[in-house]
Write an enzyme that holds these catalytic residues in place. Structure first.
Site, PDB file in Angstrom:
ATOM      1  N   GLY A  62      -5.280   7.055   9.483  1.00  0.00           N
ATOM      2  CA  GLY A  62      -5.324   5.714  10.068  1.00  0.00           C
ATOM      3  C   GLY A  62      -6.533   5.651  11.003  1.00  0.00           C
ATOM      4  O   GLY A  62      -6.986   6.675  11.516  1.00  0.00           O
ATOM      5  N   LEU A 117       5.090  10.583  15.009  1.00  0.00           N
ATOM      6  CA  LEU A 117       4.857  10.256  13.603  1.00  0.00           C
ATOM      7  C   LEU A 117       3.684  11.050  13.009  1.00  0.00           C
ATOM      8  O   LEU A 117       3.600  11.205  11.788  1.00  0.00           O
ATOM      9  CB  LEU A 117       4.539   8.757  13.461  1.00  0.00           C
ATOM     10  N   TYR A 184       6.042  21.021   2.645  1.00  0.00           N
ATOM     11  CA  TYR A 184       6.238  19.849   3.508  1.00  0.00           C
ATOM     12  C   TYR A 184       7.698  19.773   3.966  1.00  0.00           C
ATOM     13  O   TYR A 184       7.991  19.556   5.145  1.00  0.00           O
ATOM     14  CB  TYR A 184       5.842  18.596   2.720  1.00  0.00           C
ATOM     15  N   ASN A 213      11.687   6.740   1.119  1.00  0.00           N
ATOM     16  CA  ASN A 213      10.308   6.373   0.727  1.00  0.00           C
ATOM     17  C   ASN A 213       9.984   5.015   1.335  1.00  0.00           C
ATOM     18  O   ASN A 213      10.520   4.007   0.887  1.00  0.00           O
ATOM     19  CB  ASN A 213      10.189   6.261  -0.796  1.00  0.00           C
ATOM     20  N   VAL A 226       4.938   2.995  -4.422  1.00  0.00           N
ATOM     21  CA  VAL A 226       4.765   1.534  -4.450  1.00  0.00           C
ATOM     22  C   VAL A 226       3.308   1.154  -4.164  1.00  0.00           C
ATOM     23  O   VAL A 226       2.681   0.413  -4.934  1.00  0.00           O
ATOM     24  CB  VAL A 226       5.729   0.855  -3.442  1.00  0.00           C
ATOM     25  N   ARG A 310       4.936  16.976 -10.774  1.00  0.00           N
ATOM     26  CA  ARG A 310       4.221  17.554  -9.644  1.00  0.00           C
ATOM     27  C   ARG A 310       5.040  18.688  -9.021  1.00  0.00           C
ATOM     28  O   ARG A 310       6.244  18.544  -8.815  1.00  0.00           O
ATOM     29  CB  ARG A 310       3.990  16.459  -8.608  1.00  0.00           C
ATOM     30  N   GLY A 312       6.847  20.852  -6.430  1.00  0.00           N
ATOM     31  CA  GLY A 312       7.441  20.548  -5.119  1.00  0.00           C
ATOM     32  C   GLY A 312       8.243  19.260  -5.099  1.00  0.00           C
ATOM     33  O   GLY A 312       8.905  18.973  -4.111  1.00  0.00           O
TER      34      GLY A 312
HETATM   35  N1  LIG Z   1       5.656   6.791   4.600  1.00  0.00           N
HETATM   36  C1  LIG Z   1       6.735   7.410   4.117  1.00  0.00           C
HETATM   37  O1  LIG Z   1       7.233   7.064   3.041  1.00  0.00           O
HETATM   38  C2  LIG Z   1       7.379   8.547   4.889  1.00  0.00           C
HETATM   39  C3  LIG Z   1       8.566   9.108   4.380  1.00  0.00           C
HETATM   40  C4  LIG Z   1       9.165  10.142   5.085  1.00  0.00           C
HETATM   41  C5  LIG Z   1       8.608  10.598   6.268  1.00  0.00           C
HETATM   42  N2  LIG Z   1       7.451  10.034   6.726  1.00  0.00           N
HETATM   43  C6  LIG Z   1       6.861  10.549   7.963  1.00  0.00           C
HETATM   44  O2  LIG Z   1       6.571   9.449   8.825  1.00  0.00           O
HETATM   45  C7  LIG Z   1       5.405   9.751   9.587  1.00  0.00           C
HETATM   46  C8  LIG Z   1       4.393   8.616   9.478  1.00  0.00           C
HETATM   47  O3  LIG Z   1       4.078   8.408   8.112  1.00  0.00           O
HETATM   48  P1  LIG Z   1       3.015   7.310   7.643  1.00  0.00           P
HETATM   49  O4  LIG Z   1       3.430   6.905   6.288  1.00  0.00           O
HETATM   50  O5  LIG Z   1       2.802   6.303   8.688  1.00  0.00           O
HETATM   51  O6  LIG Z   1       1.737   8.234   7.505  1.00  0.00           O
HETATM   52  P2  LIG Z   1       0.196   7.878   7.727  1.00  0.00           P
HETATM   53  O7  LIG Z   1      -0.585   8.942   7.036  1.00  0.00           O
HETATM   54  O8  LIG Z   1      -0.060   6.471   7.383  1.00  0.00           O
HETATM   55  O9  LIG Z   1       0.017   8.036   9.298  1.00  0.00           O
HETATM   56  C9  LIG Z   1      -0.085   9.287   9.935  1.00  0.00           C
HETATM   57  C10 LIG Z   1      -1.044   9.125  11.100  1.00  0.00           C
HETATM   58  O10 LIG Z   1      -1.107  10.380  11.778  1.00  0.00           O
HETATM   59  C11 LIG Z   1      -2.458  10.705  12.038  1.00  0.00           C
HETATM   60  N3  LIG Z   1      -2.553  12.173  12.054  1.00  0.00           N
HETATM   61  C12 LIG Z   1      -2.444  13.010  10.990  1.00  0.00           C
HETATM   62  N4  LIG Z   1      -2.566  14.279  11.402  1.00  0.00           N
HETATM   63  C13 LIG Z   1      -2.741  14.243  12.741  1.00  0.00           C
HETATM   64  C14 LIG Z   1      -2.938  15.240  13.733  1.00  0.00           C
HETATM   65  N5  LIG Z   1      -2.991  16.532  13.418  1.00  0.00           N
HETATM   66  N6  LIG Z   1      -3.087  14.852  15.024  1.00  0.00           N
HETATM   67  C15 LIG Z   1      -3.050  13.531  15.357  1.00  0.00           C
HETATM   68  N7  LIG Z   1      -2.890  12.544  14.449  1.00  0.00           N
HETATM   69  C16 LIG Z   1      -2.727  12.893  13.160  1.00  0.00           C
HETATM   70  C17 LIG Z   1      -3.268  10.053  10.934  1.00  0.00           C
HETATM   71  O11 LIG Z   1      -4.600   9.763  11.321  1.00  0.00           O
HETATM   72  C18 LIG Z   1      -2.465   8.774  10.671  1.00  0.00           C
HETATM   73  O12 LIG Z   1      -2.961   7.704  11.441  1.00  0.00           O
HETATM   74  C19 LIG Z   1       4.907  11.104   9.095  1.00  0.00           C
HETATM   75  O13 LIG Z   1       5.399  12.096   9.966  1.00  0.00           O
HETATM   76  C20 LIG Z   1       5.548  11.247   7.729  1.00  0.00           C
HETATM   77  O14 LIG Z   1       5.717  12.601   7.364  1.00  0.00           O
HETATM   78  C21 LIG Z   1       6.820   9.015   6.064  1.00  0.00           C
END
Ligand SMILES: NC(=O)c1ccc[n+]([C@@H]2O[C@H](COP(=O)([O-])OP(=O)(O)OC[C@H]3O[C@@H](n4cnc5c(N)ncnc54)[C@H](O)[C@@H]3O)[C@@H](O)[C@H]2O)c1
Length: 353
Positions: A62, A117, A184, A213, A226, A310, A312
């Site tokens: 992001g 997050l 993961y 998801n 999606v 895939r 995993g």
């Molecule tokens: N989107 C989904 O479907 C989903 C499902 C299950 C769990 N999650 C969890 O929700 C959280 C947010 O997901 P999302 O979809 O918004 O992901 P995303 O990739 O859109 O956002 C993650 C953000 O974290 C930042 N980031 C990544 N590594 C970093 C680090 N080492 N230090 C600081 N910032 C860092 C990235 O720049 C990004 O802005 C994650 O922990 C993800 O594992 C998401």
């Protein structure tokens, strides 16, 4: 406050939170420039509750632009500053990495609610680089828990997933013994373990939310099913399904998830895990067909191809959300049909802007 960008869908389906409960709070959102994080920032600022929000993000996925849009500002308004005053409160971006303990400590100063997050997201990258995944998701989470405990945070909300539970007979629920399939899943399981330990050892009120998801407007850079299918179709590319497409997932609309985060922040609980999904099982084939029909109405063809399964990935995944309903009083509101419709419209608007 409504975001200025016409591409952002207002969070109209969310319940109207009691803003007085949130007024004194200072939120730290790690990963706040990402899909869920920037949506959460936007949602919190819409409450007009005089909140203070700090975002810690390493800007690897992001970006600043996502956050500025979420704050309802034009990019030009934010030049040369990482602190913005908006109608809903003050918002501050700290560019830093959760793998850096000092950056975490600094970012946590004064924060009362930490929503963690930031992560290495997704199964694929963890299979390619399990060590990198561990460093971001295990050490990064430990750093944030340490920072939260030393800064006196009242609540720590951790973004987990169904992946820690792994290959089990669904529905997934909080009492099942975890058997992660992917690195993961293992790293998110470690995060859940530390959250439990930090509550039981140090009294930090942690809540781990296992998101299904997540899909919805704002998922521009996501490669989950999606967002990926809609983007591929709009680009005239074939949509790639890993394996035969009979694998199932539980798809949760963005705004339902935000409501669950908010309720977790308010609830007087700690050391808990909740499945946050819809309790509905949909195959990847089914969802791709729904999207295909929606795009067809806009005369956009969608070609589907099947490639190798895939590594995993689990075969079946959906959640039992009874615990979230009973303890958080939370139930998802959005149907898949209407959530997909809003998501398709978001991507179409974005493509034509
Ligand atoms: N989107 C989904 O479907 C989903 C499902 C299950 C769990 N999650 C969890 O929700 C959280 C947010 O997901 P999302 O979809 O918004 O992901 P995303 O990739 O859109 O956002 C993650 C953000 O974290 C930042 N980031 C990544 N590594 C970093 C680090 N080492 N230090 C600081 N910032 C860092 C990235 O720049 C990004 O802005 C994650 O922990 C993800 O594992 C998401």
């Amino acid at each position: 406050m409504s975001p200025n960008s016409s591409l952002l869908t207002p969070h109209s389906s969310l319940s109207s939170p009691n803003s007085s409960l949130l007024t004194p709070h200072f939120w730290l959102i790690t990963g706040g420039c990402g899909f869920i994080g920037s949506s959460l920032v936007s949602y919190l600022l819409e409450m007009k509750a005089g909140l203070r929000i700090r975002i810690l993000d390493n800007l690897s996925v992001g970006g600043r632009k996502d956050l500025v849009t979420a704050c309802g500002l034009q990019e030009a308004e934010s030049i040369a500053s990482d602190t913005w005053q908006t109608g809903g409160g003050a918002c501050e971006l700290v560019a830093g990495d959760i793998q850096d303990p000092e950056a975490c400590f600094k970012a946590a100063q004064g924060a009362k609610i930490v929503v963690h997050l930031a992560a290495n997201t997704g199964v694929g990258p963890s299979v390619d680089d399990p060590r990198g995944d561990m460093q971001a998701n295990v050490l990064g989470t430990l750093n944030m828990l340490e920072a939260a405990r030393h800064s006196g945070a009242q609540k720590f909300i951790f973004a987990s997933s169904g992946a820690p539970v792994g290959e089990v007979s669904p529905p997934i629920h909080e009492e099942l013994a975890p058997h992660p399939v992917s690195p993961y899943g293992a790293s998110k399981l470690a995060g859940e373990g530390y959250c439990s330990a930090y509550f039981r050892t140090y009294g930090l009120k942690t809540v781990a939310l296992r998101f299904g998801n997540v899909y919805g407007p704002g998922s521009t850079h996501k490669s989950s099913i999606v967002a990926k299918f809609i983007k591929q179709a709009l680009a005239g590319e074939a949509c790639e399904i890993y394996g035969d497409g009979t694998q199932t997932r539980d798809f949760i609309y963005r705004d339902d998830l935000l409501e669950a985060i908010l309720r977790s922040a308010r609830a007087d609980i700690g050391g808990e895990i909740f499945q946050i999904a819809t309790s509905k099982e949909h195959s990847v084939n089914e969802v791709s067909e729904f999207i295909k029909q929606k795009l067809k109405k806009h005369r956009i063809p969608m070609e589907i191809i099947h490639t190798e399964p895939r590594l995993g990935d689990v075969q079946r995944n959906y959640s039992d959300t009874t615990k979230a309903r009973n303890i958080l009083g939370w139930t998802p509101k959005e149907t898949l049909d209407s959530g997909l419709e809003k998501t398709v419209r978001f991507f179409l608007a974005q493509a034509s802007s």
